[in-house]
Design a protein around this motif. Sequence first.
Motif, mmCIF file in Angstrom:
data_model
loop_
_atom_site.group_PDB
_atom_site.id
_atom_site.type_symbol
_atom_site.label_atom_id
_atom_site.label_comp_id
_atom_site.label_asym_id
_atom_site.label_seq_id
_atom_site.Cartn_x
_atom_site.Cartn_y
_atom_site.Cartn_z
ATOM 1 N N LEU A 7 82.041 17.662 37.559
ATOM 2 C CA LEU A 7 83.066 17.140 36.649
ATOM 3 C C LEU A 7 84.115 18.067 36.149
ATOM 4 O O LEU A 7 83.542 19.357 35.972
ATOM 5 N N ARG A 8 85.230 17.653 36.481
ATOM 6 C CA ARG A 8 86.419 18.363 35.808
ATOM 7 C C ARG A 8 87.311 17.376 35.027
ATOM 8 O O ARG A 8 87.664 16.348 35.562
ATOM 9 N N HIS A 34 91.616 2.158 24.070
ATOM 10 C CA HIS A 34 91.368 3.141 22.987
ATOM 11 C C HIS A 34 91.132 2.343 21.818
ATOM 12 O O HIS A 34 91.502 2.801 20.634
ATOM 13 N N THR A 35 90.447 1.268 21.837
ATOM 14 C CA THR A 35 89.982 0.421 20.805
ATOM 15 C C THR A 35 88.687 0.109 21.019
ATOM 16 O O THR A 35 87.896 0.161 22.241
ATOM 17 N N GLY A 36 87.961 -0.386 20.168
ATOM 18 C CA GLY A 36 86.420 -0.889 20.408
ATOM 19 C C GLY A 36 85.514 0.566 20.439
ATOM 20 O O GLY A 36 85.606 1.468 19.955
ATOM 21 N N VAL A 37 84.877 0.307 21.868
ATOM 22 C CA VAL A 37 83.953 1.511 22.232
ATOM 23 C C VAL A 37 84.902 2.504 22.630
ATOM 24 O O VAL A 37 84.401 3.792 22.606
ATOM 25 N N TYR A 38 86.209 2.422 22.975
ATOM 26 C CA TYR A 38 87.038 3.336 23.486
ATOM 27 C C TYR A 38 87.688 4.165 22.266
ATOM 28 O O TYR A 38 88.442 5.080 22.506
ATOM 29 N N ALA A 39 87.424 3.578 20.878
ATOM 30 C CA ALA A 39 88.578 4.096 20.095
ATOM 31 C C ALA A 39 88.292 5.781 19.713
ATOM 32 O O ALA A 39 89.445 6.310 19.579
ATOM 33 N N PRO A 40 87.171 6.271 19.866
ATOM 34 C CA PRO A 40 87.138 7.688 19.958
ATOM 35 C C PRO A 40 88.181 8.372 20.893
ATOM 36 O O PRO A 40 88.504 9.624 20.668
ATOM 37 N N TRP A 41 88.623 7.899 21.884
ATOM 38 C CA TRP A 41 89.417 8.244 22.881
ATOM 39 C C TRP A 41 90.866 8.643 22.447
ATOM 40 O O TRP A 41 91.795 9.165 23.035
ATOM 41 N N ARG A 42 90.983 8.017 21.107
ATOM 42 C CA ARG A 42 92.672 8.378 20.322
ATOM 43 C C ARG A 42 92.671 9.855 20.218
ATOM 44 O O ARG A 42 93.674 10.266 20.189
ATOM 45 N N ARG A 48 87.938 15.016 26.147
ATOM 46 C CA ARG A 48 87.594 16.167 27.021
ATOM 47 C C ARG A 48 86.342 16.622 26.743
ATOM 48 O O ARG A 48 85.748 17.660 27.781
ATOM 49 N N ARG A 49 85.367 16.204 26.115
ATOM 50 C CA ARG A 49 84.346 16.548 25.963
ATOM 51 C C ARG A 49 83.425 15.422 26.994
ATOM 52 O O ARG A 49 81.999 15.575 26.592
ATOM 53 N N ALA A 50 83.816 15.197 27.850
ATOM 54 C CA ALA A 50 83.153 14.432 28.871
ATOM 55 C C ALA A 50 81.946 15.365 29.329
ATOM 56 O O ALA A 50 82.214 16.446 29.589
ATOM 57 N N ALA A 59 79.314 10.944 30.581
ATOM 58 C CA ALA A 59 79.128 10.510 29.235
ATOM 59 C C ALA A 59 79.867 11.207 28.123
ATOM 60 O O ALA A 59 80.566 12.170 28.502
ATOM 61 N N TRP A 60 80.077 10.534 27.113
ATOM 62 C CA TRP A 60 80.776 10.981 25.790
ATOM 63 C C TRP A 60 79.700 11.048 24.760
ATOM 64 O O TRP A 60 79.601 9.783 24.314
ATOM 65 N N ASP A 61 79.344 12.103 24.239
ATOM 66 C CA ASP A 61 78.001 12.125 23.390
ATOM 67 C C ASP A 61 77.331 10.872 23.784
ATOM 68 O O ASP A 61 76.875 10.865 24.861
#
Length: 94
Positions: A7-8, A34-42, A48-50, A59-61
């Motif tokens: 992964l990069r 970038h809302t709902g389950v994607y809100a943390p991507w704001r 970047r923590r993928a 995964a993200w966390d």
Amino acid sequence: MRRIVELRVLENYRVWLRFDDGTAGEVEFAHKPHTGVYAPWRDYDFFRRARIDADGQLAWDDQLDFSADSLWLRVNRTQSDQGESERDRSTAHA
């Protein structure tokens, strides 16, 4: 079931992935709302923590993950679409 083996994280909400069968390519996530389950991507630092989880998924966390199979299909569809565009351009000049 496919697994992600490399992964990069790229710019503009894109990742480059390599799968256990050798397939590799980019997946773009900028279209996600970038809302709902994607809100943390704001917070782009969160994006970047993928990571690759223990099952070989992206995964993200513990909040969000994508199956390797679905991402493999997206990579192959993108590569197929690019190949068709190149063929269309070459036949248009024939």
